[in-house]
Motif scaffolding. Sequence first.
Motif, PDB file in Angstrom:
ATOM      1  N   SER A 316      46.915  37.544  39.740  1.00 27.78           N
ATOM      2  CA  SER A 316      46.062  36.427  39.323  1.00 27.78           C
ATOM      3  C   SER A 316      45.763  35.500  40.503  1.00 27.78           C
ATOM      4  O   SER A 316      44.628  35.046  40.677  1.00 27.78           O
ATOM      5  CB  SER A 316      46.725  35.647  38.190  1.00 27.78           C
ATOM      6  N   THR A 317      46.788  35.244  41.319  1.00 28.84           N
ATOM      7  CA  THR A 317      46.569  34.396  42.492  1.00 28.84           C
ATOM      8  C   THR A 317      45.617  35.058  43.475  1.00 28.84           C
ATOM      9  O   THR A 317      44.698  34.432  44.008  1.00 28.84           O
ATOM     10  CB  THR A 317      47.908  34.089  43.184  1.00 28.84           C
ATOM     11  N   VAL A 318      45.809  36.358  43.702  1.00 28.32           N
ATOM     12  CA  VAL A 318      44.969  37.071  44.668  1.00 28.32           C
ATOM     13  C   VAL A 318      43.516  37.115  44.212  1.00 28.32           C
ATOM     14  O   VAL A 318      42.598  36.771  44.966  1.00 28.32           O
ATOM     15  CB  VAL A 318      45.484  38.506  44.886  1.00 28.32           C
ATOM     16  N   THR A 319      43.287  37.545  42.980  1.00 30.83           N
ATOM     17  CA  THR A 319      41.906  37.713  42.521  1.00 30.83           C
ATOM     18  C   THR A 319      41.175  36.379  42.420  1.00 30.83           C
ATOM     19  O   THR A 319      39.997  36.285  42.790  1.00 30.83           O
ATOM     20  CB  THR A 319      41.867  38.431  41.168  1.00 30.83           C
ATOM     21  N   ASN A 320      41.853  35.355  41.943  1.00 30.57           N
ATOM     22  CA  ASN A 320      41.176  34.068  41.781  1.00 30.57           C
ATOM     23  C   ASN A 320      41.005  33.315  43.090  1.00 30.57           C
ATOM     24  O   ASN A 320      39.966  32.691  43.319  1.00 30.57           O
ATOM     25  CB  ASN A 320      41.939  33.216  40.758  1.00 30.57           C
ATOM     26  N   TYR A 321      41.982  33.380  43.964  1.00 36.51           N
ATOM     27  CA  TYR A 321      41.847  32.713  45.259  1.00 36.51           C
ATOM     28  C   TYR A 321      40.819  33.421  46.137  1.00 36.51           C
ATOM     29  O   TYR A 321      39.988  32.789  46.804  1.00 36.51           O
ATOM     30  CB  TYR A 321      43.196  32.652  45.967  1.00 36.51           C
ATOM     31  N   CYS A 322      40.844  34.747  46.117  1.00 37.61           N
ATOM     32  CA  CYS A 322      39.934  35.508  46.976  1.00 37.61           C
ATOM     33  C   CYS A 322      38.550  35.690  46.367  1.00 37.61           C
ATOM     34  O   CYS A 322      37.613  36.087  47.065  1.00 37.61           O
ATOM     35  CB  CYS A 322      40.531  36.879  47.286  1.00 37.61           C
ATOM     36  N   ILE A 324      37.850  37.866  43.811  1.00 38.70           N
ATOM     37  CA  ILE A 324      37.702  39.293  43.522  1.00 38.70           C
ATOM     38  C   ILE A 324      37.441  39.473  42.035  1.00 38.70           C
ATOM     39  O   ILE A 324      38.252  39.071  41.202  1.00 38.70           O
ATOM     40  CB  ILE A 324      38.969  40.065  43.929  1.00 38.70           C
ATOM     41  N   GLY A 325      36.314  40.065  41.689  1.00 38.78           N
ATOM     42  CA  GLY A 325      35.946  40.291  40.296  1.00 38.78           C
ATOM     43  C   GLY A 325      35.621  41.749  40.043  1.00 38.78           C
ATOM     44  O   GLY A 325      35.832  42.614  40.908  1.00 38.78           O
ATOM     45  N   PRO A 326      35.075  42.047  38.872  1.00 38.55           N
ATOM     46  CA  PRO A 326      34.737  43.433  38.526  1.00 38.55           C
ATOM     47  C   PRO A 326      33.704  44.072  39.443  1.00 38.55           C
ATOM     48  O   PRO A 326      33.582  45.296  39.463  1.00 38.55           O
ATOM     49  CB  PRO A 326      34.195  43.300  37.093  1.00 38.55           C
ATOM     50  N   ASP A 327      32.953  43.266  40.181  1.00 41.02           N
ATOM     51  CA  ASP A 327      31.975  43.839  41.102  1.00 41.02           C
ATOM     52  C   ASP A 327      32.649  44.578  42.255  1.00 41.02           C
ATOM     53  O   ASP A 327      32.091  45.533  42.804  1.00 41.02           O
ATOM     54  CB  ASP A 327      31.049  42.751  41.647  1.00 41.02           C
ATOM     55  N   LEU A 328      33.856  44.150  42.615  1.00 38.21           N
ATOM     56  CA  LEU A 328      34.597  44.791  43.696  1.00 38.21           C
ATOM     57  C   LEU A 328      35.705  45.702  43.174  1.00 38.21           C
ATOM     58  O   LEU A 328      35.994  46.741  43.768  1.00 38.21           O
ATOM     59  CB  LEU A 328      35.197  43.728  44.629  1.00 38.21           C
ATOM     60  N   VAL A 329      36.345  45.268  42.081  1.00 44.48           N
ATOM     61  CA  VAL A 329      37.416  46.056  41.454  1.00 44.48           C
ATOM     62  C   VAL A 329      37.059  46.181  39.981  1.00 44.48           C
ATOM     63  O   VAL A 329      37.331  45.271  39.190  1.00 44.48           O
ATOM     64  CB  VAL A 329      38.787  45.367  41.642  1.00 44.48           C
ATOM     65  N   PRO A 330      36.427  47.282  39.574  1.00 46.53           N
ATOM     66  CA  PRO A 330      35.921  47.412  38.202  1.00 46.53           C
ATOM     67  C   PRO A 330      36.989  47.319  37.125  1.00 46.53           C
ATOM     68  O   PRO A 330      36.713  46.853  36.024  1.00 46.53           O
ATOM     69  CB  PRO A 330      35.261  48.794  38.200  1.00 46.53           C
ATOM     70  N   ALA A 347      39.575  35.958  36.641  1.00 40.36           N
ATOM     71  CA  ALA A 347      38.698  36.940  37.279  1.00 40.36           C
ATOM     72  C   ALA A 347      38.024  37.855  36.267  1.00 40.36           C
ATOM     73  O   ALA A 347      37.004  38.466  36.570  1.00 40.36           O
ATOM     74  CB  ALA A 347      39.496  37.781  38.280  1.00 40.36           C
ATOM     75  N   HIS A 348      38.618  37.991  35.067  1.00 45.91           N
ATOM     76  CA  HIS A 348      38.040  38.771  33.959  1.00 45.91           C
ATOM     77  C   HIS A 348      37.804  40.237  34.329  1.00 45.91           C
ATOM     78  O   HIS A 348      36.794  40.826  33.989  1.00 45.91           O
ATOM     79  CB  HIS A 348      36.740  38.129  33.475  1.00 45.91           C
ATOM     80  N   ILE A 349      38.780  40.821  35.030  1.00 48.53           N
ATOM     81  CA  ILE A 349      38.730  42.244  35.354  1.00 48.53           C
ATOM     82  C   ILE A 349      39.371  43.013  34.200  1.00 48.53           C
ATOM     83  O   ILE A 349      40.482  42.688  33.785  1.00 48.53           O
ATOM     84  CB  ILE A 349      39.476  42.539  36.666  1.00 48.53           C
ATOM     85  N   PRO A 350      38.710  44.036  33.650  1.00 47.72           N
ATOM     86  CA  PRO A 350      39.290  44.800  32.540  1.00 47.72           C
ATOM     87  C   PRO A 350      40.600  45.488  32.946  1.00 47.72           C
ATOM     88  O   PRO A 350      40.746  45.952  34.082  1.00 47.72           O
ATOM     89  CB  PRO A 350      38.206  45.835  32.223  1.00 47.72           C
ATOM     90  N   VAL A 351      41.534  45.522  31.999  1.00 47.13           N
ATOM     91  CA  VAL A 351      42.812  46.210  32.215  1.00 47.13           C
ATOM     92  C   VAL A 351      42.823  47.478  31.375  1.00 47.13           C
ATOM     93  O   VAL A 351      42.534  47.439  30.171  1.00 47.13           O
ATOM     94  CB  VAL A 351      44.011  45.318  31.830  1.00 47.13           C
ATOM     95  N   ARG A 352      43.125  48.602  32.017  1.00 43.75           N
ATOM     96  CA  ARG A 352      43.132  49.892  31.334  1.00 43.75           C
ATOM     97  C   ARG A 352      44.499  50.551  31.476  1.00 43.75           C
ATOM     98  O   ARG A 352      45.262  50.224  32.392  1.00 43.75           O
ATOM     99  CB  ARG A 352      42.035  50.795  31.901  1.00 43.75           C
ATOM    100  N   PRO A 353      44.815  51.491  30.603  1.00 41.25           N
ATOM    101  CA  PRO A 353      46.106  52.186  30.678  1.00 41.25           C
ATOM    102  C   PRO A 353      46.175  53.119  31.879  1.00 41.25           C
ATOM    103  O   PRO A 353      45.150  53.420  32.510  1.00 41.25           O
ATOM    104  CB  PRO A 353      46.152  52.974  29.361  1.00 41.25           C
ATOM    105  N   PRO A 354      47.364  53.611  32.216  1.00 43.54           N
ATOM    106  CA  PRO A 354      47.532  54.473  33.391  1.00 43.54           C
ATOM    107  C   PRO A 354      46.678  55.726  33.355  1.00 43.54           C
ATOM    108  O   PRO A 354      46.301  56.251  34.411  1.00 43.54           O
ATOM    109  CB  PRO A 354      49.022  54.819  33.360  1.00 43.54           C
TER     110      PRO A 354
END
Length: 400
Positions: A316-322, A324-330, A347-354
């Motif tokens: 959460s710290t990395v994605t929000n500070y940097c 980073i959103g779904p455009d870079l990490v889907p 950042a609202h990046i979707p979380v998917r299972p392994p």
Amino acid sequence: MSNCRVCSATVRKFFDFGRHPLSSAFLTPGEADDDREFRFRLAIGVCASCTMVQLMEEVPRELSAHRGYPYHSSNSTVMRKHFQATAEGFLATELDGPDPFMTEIGCNDGVTLQTVRDAGVRHLAFEPTGVDGVRTHHAFFDAAAAREVRAANGPADVIYAANTICDIPDIGSVLAGVDELLADDGVFVFEDPYFAEIVDRTSFDQIYDEHFFFFTGRAVHFLAEHFGFELADVERLPVHGGQIRYTLARAGRRRPTPAVEELLAEEAARDLTGPTTLSRFTADVARIRTDLLDLLRSLTADGKRIVGYAATAKSSTVTNYCGIGPDLVPFICDTTPSKQGMLTPGAHIPVRPPEAFSADYPDYALLFAWNHAEEVMAKEQGFREAGGKWILYVPDVHIV
């Protein structure tokens, strides 16, 4: 500026990450457009007097304490072995007397106390949510809860906490509880991230809402004396990116080990919380953000697929500070069922299972669980065999 939660002196800010969400407040897809997502200013400072490093702003307890904690120690082989070995160490030393009693503050999924239980030793966890398989007192740890437990069970030979004490802004209430419950010759043992390791590794992602304090030997030494205890021992631990286990005892009951003085001298020699060290740390954090964004943008422009691995609190710290959103990490793959199908905080990046990771391996995986890198990479041999590469950002941005 704010006031120190230990000694009330002035806390001076040395880095501001901007406004951040709660690190474990995952959203449903329908909540993504809701502008009511709670945010607070994630800034960190150092006390001008006792040198305790701490957040500048406290998240209200009613928001932070009841939102659930999806991390389970037993999910990691490394951490399960670590806590089992910790319990075995207590059993061989502090709990070897007649009818010993051990308590734990915030026992997660109970892996430490299960080992104590299996040895037939009396135990109790202070855990508001309850834990299967161990005796639990359903309350936060403070003086009132400690008195209640002592009246029913007697004094504790060991009060233990792992990755918990740094989370509690009202640390005075913790020490008051320890004073109520601890046996005269007992020990209060806690292990938490070590600020020197955060500085040396530039592991800025360990700074998030659930971590309020960032301990050093000097600050814990002051903390102990301030509340009538003594720092009796310190032990470096390799887990979670580098921690220290602190052992506190009642003043005058134990002779401090040489490790205490050695750690204090080392911190003084490097001026661990001094302006030069902190300025270098903040410059390194900013550099990592630039380097990570440049790499992700370059790979994306070249048509490479990148996914995240492990939707940790640190992520959460990395994605929000940097930014980073779904455009870079889907999407980010994670083994925790309660996170799957959700969106990461802020950042609202979707979380998917392994399965989403192994079904169609990406070109690159951004590893947010870098503290478990060896274990993760050994588990994901198929990714490497398919030509996949890992992106890490601690201690700097690099590809493995």
